[in-house]
Design an enzyme around this catalytic site. Structure first.
Site, PDB file in Angstrom:
ATOM      1  N   SER A 150      49.649  52.283  29.864  1.00  0.00           N
ATOM      2  CA  SER A 150      48.464  53.116  30.084  1.00  0.00           C
ATOM      3  C   SER A 150      48.825  54.326  30.929  1.00  0.00           C
ATOM      4  O   SER A 150      49.653  54.233  31.844  1.00  0.00           O
ATOM      5  CB  SER A 150      47.376  52.315  30.801  1.00  0.00           C
ATOM      6  OG  SER A 150      46.324  53.155  31.232  1.00  0.00           O
ATOM      7  N   TYR A 169      44.365  47.976  37.753  1.00  0.00           N
ATOM      8  CA  TYR A 169      44.876  47.945  36.378  1.00  0.00           C
ATOM      9  C   TYR A 169      46.054  48.904  36.238  1.00  0.00           C
ATOM     10  O   TYR A 169      47.100  48.552  35.675  1.00  0.00           O
ATOM     11  CB  TYR A 169      43.765  48.327  35.406  1.00  0.00           C
ATOM     12  CG  TYR A 169      44.204  48.464  33.970  1.00  0.00           C
ATOM     13  CD1 TYR A 169      44.486  47.334  33.200  1.00  0.00           C
ATOM     14  CD2 TYR A 169      44.328  49.719  33.371  1.00  0.00           C
ATOM     15  CE1 TYR A 169      44.892  47.461  31.877  1.00  0.00           C
ATOM     16  CE2 TYR A 169      44.728  49.850  32.056  1.00  0.00           C
ATOM     17  CZ  TYR A 169      45.006  48.723  31.313  1.00  0.00           C
ATOM     18  OH  TYR A 169      45.408  48.850  30.005  1.00  0.00           O
ATOM     19  N   LYS A 173      50.096  48.252  35.210  1.00  0.00           N
ATOM     20  CA  LYS A 173      50.796  48.932  34.122  1.00  0.00           C
ATOM     21  C   LYS A 173      52.012  49.703  34.641  1.00  0.00           C
ATOM     22  O   LYS A 173      53.039  49.796  33.956  1.00  0.00           O
ATOM     23  CB  LYS A 173      49.837  49.868  33.384  1.00  0.00           C
ATOM     24  CG  LYS A 173      48.793  49.130  32.546  1.00  0.00           C
ATOM     25  CD  LYS A 173      49.430  48.302  31.443  1.00  0.00           C
ATOM     26  CE  LYS A 173      48.407  47.739  30.484  1.00  0.00           C
ATOM     27  NZ  LYS A 173      49.009  47.003  29.352  1.00  0.00           N
TER      28      LYS A 173
END
Length: 272
Positions: A150, A169, A173
């Site tokens: 991402s 998040y 990543k």
């Protein structure tokens, strides 16, 4: 003919990969999912029960399930090995998706629980996946491992555009990108290409049930997106995303500088 193993194959981009790749009957697709029965039903209903698709149980939070999936895959593919291992499965946290990291500070237990789940799924789970499937990848002709990452894991994008949301998040990543680079260093001498790829903004229903408060958080983010990418018109359909991503991984090679790299769906650093 190529052999593909795709995690997170039950929906979204993962199912899009299965659908697109299996259109060529010469390809063999192995999809790893948490709910095998439900996904087999979906394949039968939506893809006409294509015989070149095999669905196996594989949960990124369970080493034993991944170990069994690797053993079952070996039986299916035989000496052909796995040309493309697509690490698409992930835990997409909603807890941090709409607010800055400082706004999470008072929610101590949830912050710790979500962080642990993100790291176990998105990082450790993929380490296990790579270690268990690398023997099959090395047997193949293409020898490519693609981790779906991402743009939220890119430090320059965060800093240059003041991106506040998806902090936990994004951290998971970013950690995945480091893991992929480390695997690349180890296996590049054996001809295995490891690289991370962000799919961009894809319409997979992440924002279907957002609250008014969450919408407020998204509005600030979208303003920054418009400044970063004035051409951006919104999330693209899964089919379009899959087509672009596949074109990038097809042309990617060690020789052209993709080894250990983190790129966008276009093969560069333009995330949208």
């Amino acid at each position: 003919m190529s052999v593909y193993v795709i995690t997170g194959a039950s929906k979204g981009i993962g199912f899009g990969f299965v659908k697109s790749i299996s259109e060529d009957p010469a390809n063999l697709v192995v999809g790893l999912v948490r709910d095998k029965a439900a996904t087999e039903k979906k394949v039968a209903e939506e893809l006409g029960g294509r015989t070149n698709i095999h669905i196996l149980h594989g949960d990124l939070t369970s080493y034993e399930s991944l170990k069994q999936a690797a053993a079952d895959t070996a039986k299916i593919v035989g000496e052909r090995g796995v040309d493309y291992l697509v690490a698409n499965g992930a835990y997409p946290s909603q807890f941090d998706a709409y607010v800055p990291i400082g706004a999470l500070g008072d929610q101590v237990e949830e912050l710790e629980e979500v962080s642990a789940k993100l790291f176990k799924t998105n990082v450790v789970g993929n380490i296990h996946l790579f270690n268990l499937f690398i023997p099959l990848v090395k047997q193949s002709k293409a020898k490519k491992v693609i981790a779906i990452s991402s743009g939220h894991g890119d430090l320059d994008w965060i800093n240059n555009n003041d991106i506040e949301i998806s902090s936990l998040y994004g951290a998971s990543k970013a950690a995945l990108n480091v893991v992929v680079a480390k695997f690349s260093v180890q296996y590049k001498p054996e001809g295995v290409l490891f690289f991370s790829l962000s799919p961009g903004a894809v319409e997979v229903g992440h924002y279907d049930n957002v609250s008014p408060e969450q919408v407020q958080g998204l509005m600030g983010f979208m303003g920054k997106i418009q400044a970063y990418a004035p051409h951006f018109k919104g999330a693209v359909p899964v089919e379009d995303a899959v087509r672009t991503i596949r074109a990038t991984w097809e042309r990617a090679s060690i020789e052209t500088g993709y080894a250990g790299a983190f790129v966008s769906q276009h093969g560069n650093k333009q995330w949208l």
